[in-house]
Design an enzyme around this catalytic site. Sequence first.
Site, PDB file in Angstrom:
ATOM      1  N   ARG A 223       0.866  -1.179   0.000  1.00  0.00           N
ATOM      2  CA  ARG A 223       0.000   0.000   0.000  1.00  0.00           C
ATOM      3  C   ARG A 223       0.901   1.228   0.000  1.00  0.00           C
ATOM      4  O   ARG A 223       1.959   1.226   0.650  1.00  0.00           O
ATOM      5  CB  ARG A 223      -0.894   0.022   1.246  1.00  0.00           C
ATOM      6  CG  ARG A 223      -2.056  -0.958   1.198  1.00  0.00           C
ATOM      7  CD  ARG A 223      -3.159  -0.513   0.238  1.00  0.00           C
ATOM      8  NE  ARG A 223      -4.300  -1.414   0.257  1.00  0.00           N
ATOM      9  CZ  ARG A 223      -4.472  -2.466  -0.548  1.00  0.00           C
ATOM     10  NH1 ARG A 223      -3.553  -2.753  -1.458  1.00  0.00           N
ATOM     11  NH2 ARG A 223      -5.547  -3.220  -0.474  1.00  0.00           N
ATOM     12  N   GLU A 252      -4.002   7.735  -4.883  1.00  0.00           N
ATOM     13  CA  GLU A 252      -4.369   7.018  -6.116  1.00  0.00           C
ATOM     14  C   GLU A 252      -5.664   7.596  -6.676  1.00  0.00           C
ATOM     15  O   GLU A 252      -6.612   7.775  -5.912  1.00  0.00           O
ATOM     16  CB  GLU A 252      -4.522   5.524  -5.819  1.00  0.00           C
ATOM     17  CG  GLU A 252      -3.197   4.899  -5.388  1.00  0.00           C
ATOM     18  CD  GLU A 252      -3.267   3.393  -5.187  1.00  0.00           C
ATOM     19  OE1 GLU A 252      -4.349   2.811  -5.324  1.00  0.00           O
ATOM     20  OE2 GLU A 252      -2.217   2.796  -4.890  1.00  0.00           O
ATOM     21  N   HIS A 271      -1.720   0.339  -9.582  1.00  0.00           N
ATOM     22  CA  HIS A 271      -2.305  -0.608  -8.620  1.00  0.00           C
ATOM     23  C   HIS A 271      -2.998  -1.771  -9.348  1.00  0.00           C
ATOM     24  O   HIS A 271      -4.171  -2.090  -9.092  1.00  0.00           O
ATOM     25  CB  HIS A 271      -3.276   0.091  -7.665  1.00  0.00           C
ATOM     26  CG  HIS A 271      -3.371  -0.595  -6.338  1.00  0.00           C
ATOM     27  ND1 HIS A 271      -3.367   0.058  -5.147  1.00  0.00           N
ATOM     28  CD2 HIS A 271      -3.445  -1.917  -6.022  1.00  0.00           C
ATOM     29  CE1 HIS A 271      -3.457  -0.816  -4.152  1.00  0.00           C
ATOM     30  NE2 HIS A 271      -3.508  -2.035  -4.661  1.00  0.00           N
ATOM     31  N   VAL A 272      -2.252  -2.365 -10.251  1.00  0.00           N
ATOM     32  CA  VAL A 272      -2.807  -3.447 -11.077  1.00  0.00           C
ATOM     33  C   VAL A 272      -2.007  -4.743 -10.926  1.00  0.00           C
ATOM     34  O   VAL A 272      -2.213  -5.689 -11.688  1.00  0.00           O
ATOM     35  CB  VAL A 272      -2.833  -3.036 -12.571  1.00  0.00           C
ATOM     36  CG1 VAL A 272      -3.857  -1.948 -12.814  1.00  0.00           C
ATOM     37  CG2 VAL A 272      -1.437  -2.579 -13.039  1.00  0.00           C
TER      38      VAL A 272
HETATM   39  P1  NAD Z   1      -1.096 -11.739   4.171  1.00  0.00           P
HETATM   40  O1  NAD Z   1      -1.946 -11.453   5.352  1.00  0.00           O
HETATM   41  O2  NAD Z   1      -1.082 -13.108   3.589  1.00  0.00           O
HETATM   42  O3  NAD Z   1       0.443 -11.393   4.506  1.00  0.00           O
HETATM   43  C1  NAD Z   1       0.853 -10.213   5.133  1.00  0.00           C
HETATM   44  C2  NAD Z   1       2.046 -10.562   6.007  1.00  0.00           C
HETATM   45  O4  NAD Z   1       2.636  -9.362   6.502  1.00  0.00           O
HETATM   46  C3  NAD Z   1       1.647 -11.416   7.207  1.00  0.00           C
HETATM   47  O5  NAD Z   1       2.482 -12.551   7.263  1.00  0.00           O
HETATM   48  C4  NAD Z   1       1.890 -10.490   8.386  1.00  0.00           C
HETATM   49  O6  NAD Z   1       2.283 -11.188   9.544  1.00  0.00           O
HETATM   50  C5  NAD Z   1       3.009  -9.622   7.847  1.00  0.00           C
HETATM   51  N1  NAD Z   1       3.214  -8.392   8.585  1.00  0.00           N
HETATM   52  C6  NAD Z   1       2.296  -7.583   9.149  1.00  0.00           C
HETATM   53  N2  NAD Z   1       2.910  -6.535   9.746  1.00  0.00           N
HETATM   54  C7  NAD Z   1       4.237  -6.714   9.558  1.00  0.00           C
HETATM   55  C8  NAD Z   1       5.387  -5.972   9.936  1.00  0.00           C
HETATM   56  N3  NAD Z   1       5.288  -4.843  10.664  1.00  0.00           N
HETATM   57  N4  NAD Z   1       6.599  -6.427   9.549  1.00  0.00           N
HETATM   58  C9  NAD Z   1       6.717  -7.570   8.839  1.00  0.00           C
HETATM   59  N5  NAD Z   1       5.657  -8.331   8.459  1.00  0.00           N
HETATM   60  C10 NAD Z   1       4.443  -7.893   8.819  1.00  0.00           C
HETATM   61  O7  NAD Z   1      -1.499 -10.677   3.079  1.00  0.00           O
HETATM   62  P2  NAD Z   1      -1.097 -10.672   1.538  1.00  0.00           P
HETATM   63  O8  NAD Z   1      -2.140 -11.318   0.723  1.00  0.00           O
HETATM   64  O9  NAD Z   1       0.315 -11.121   1.406  1.00  0.00           O
HETATM   65  O10 NAD Z   1      -1.193  -9.102   1.225  1.00  0.00           O
HETATM   66  C11 NAD Z   1      -0.399  -8.175   1.953  1.00  0.00           C
HETATM   67  C12 NAD Z   1      -0.852  -6.774   1.636  1.00  0.00           C
HETATM   68  O11 NAD Z   1      -0.491  -6.472   0.287  1.00  0.00           O
HETATM   69  C13 NAD Z   1      -2.370  -6.592   1.699  1.00  0.00           C
HETATM   70  O12 NAD Z   1      -2.784  -6.258   3.012  1.00  0.00           O
HETATM   71  C14 NAD Z   1      -2.604  -5.471   0.719  1.00  0.00           C
HETATM   72  O13 NAD Z   1      -2.550  -4.228   1.371  1.00  0.00           O
HETATM   73  C15 NAD Z   1      -1.451  -5.581  -0.260  1.00  0.00           C
HETATM   74  N6  NAD Z   1      -1.882  -6.141  -1.563  1.00  0.00           N
HETATM   75  C16 NAD Z   1      -1.671  -5.396  -2.673  1.00  0.00           C
HETATM   76  C17 NAD Z   1      -2.054  -5.878  -3.904  1.00  0.00           C
HETATM   77  C18 NAD Z   1      -1.840  -5.071  -5.156  1.00  0.00           C
HETATM   78  O14 NAD Z   1      -2.670  -5.098  -6.036  1.00  0.00           O
HETATM   79  N7  NAD Z   1      -0.723  -4.374  -5.269  1.00  0.00           N
HETATM   80  C19 NAD Z   1      -2.667  -7.152  -4.012  1.00  0.00           C
HETATM   81  C20 NAD Z   1      -2.835  -7.900  -2.854  1.00  0.00           C
HETATM   82  C21 NAD Z   1      -2.434  -7.378  -1.629  1.00  0.00           C
END
Ligand code: NAD
Length: 305
Positions: A223, A252, A271-272
């Site tokens: 994000r 965005e 953001h794609v």
């Molecule tokens: P997820 O919950 O599977 O993984 C997130 C990981 O980050 C978890 O293991 C969590 O423990 C860890 N985490 C949380 N705080 C932390 C910190 N301070 N330091 C280190 N690790 C930490 O989620 P995901 O599916 O991997 O997605 C992660 C994030 O990516 C989502 O919350 C979303 O904001 C973003 N995302 C972006 C897109 C995009 O289109 N660019 C797509 C999917 C997700």
Amino acid sequence: MHAAVHDSIAFSFDPQQVADYLEANGLESTIVESGSSVAEYDVVVTFGHEETLFEAPWVHCIRAGIDEFPTDRYAETDTKLTHSPGIHATTIGETVAGMMLSFARRLHRYRDNQHENAWRVESYDAAFTLADETVCVVGLGTLGEGVALRANALGMDVVGVRRRPKPVSGVDSVFLPDDLSDAIADARFVVLCVPLTEDTEAMIGANEFQAMRDDAYLINVARGPVVDENALLDALESGDIAGAGLDAHTEEPLPADSPLWDKEEVILTPHVGALTDSYHEDVGALVVANAERIQRGESMFDRVA
Ligand code: NAD
């Protein structure tokens, strides 16, 4: 069970596609416009939040990141909230691999030259190979593991940051968030895969850019606010880092006058990074699985509130 497919999901894919998928898998489906009442439906499948969604017993967000939803208020109401983690490992893993390959093999620069019909060759030592370079993956959930898997396949060394020091397959060293500066210090690529929370907001700022190598690239597929964007611009302009691949942005759409647009060593995507032609099926399968769990009287997967 009757699902409302909220038209806000048109940002990611055609609402009709997920409606068709749900119908084919036993859920009656109706596309609803933003602002419509959803009181008559059993679930609303949506990209974004709006107040009317509290009328429904269950709201399913098609995104993994839930930072734009008022989760505290959902917790106080009878409306259950689920989201869509676990489906973006391949899409984001490949997006990040593509950005890393472009920076290493200089593809973004040659594509820029192509727009000018310019046969322009960079110095041979501008190019490098990913093999034996180190990537630091910050956040080792679905996205992070998807990135690590592909980095391994490209012959890279992988280190990572997670909240608990548990070993992760394919990750050579796991650091704790307090040791972020050490984790990123030797990496050619730092890839952000964390959710946006109070702990992660601006976790990459001036200190972290100074800790990074000056030939390092930051890749943000998490994000926008996880990065202090002003500090990023300073780091790019002062040469504290070499470049950045940015799928997520503080604001965005990224404003047209953002200086980031004009940086040669910045790859910007709107953001794609998770988009794919099977997105509607991946999301639909999560909704169907939870609908079946409700019908069996079981607890739901991926519940946020
Ligand atoms: P997820 O919950 O599977 O993984 C997130 C990981 O980050 C978890 O293991 C969590 O423990 C860890 N985490 C949380 N705080 C932390 C910190 N301070 N330091 C280190 N690790 C930490 O989620 P995901 O599916 O991997 O997605 C992660 C994030 O990516 C989502 O919350 C979303 O904001 C973003 N995302 C972006 C897109 C995009 O289109 N660019 C797509 C999917 C997700």
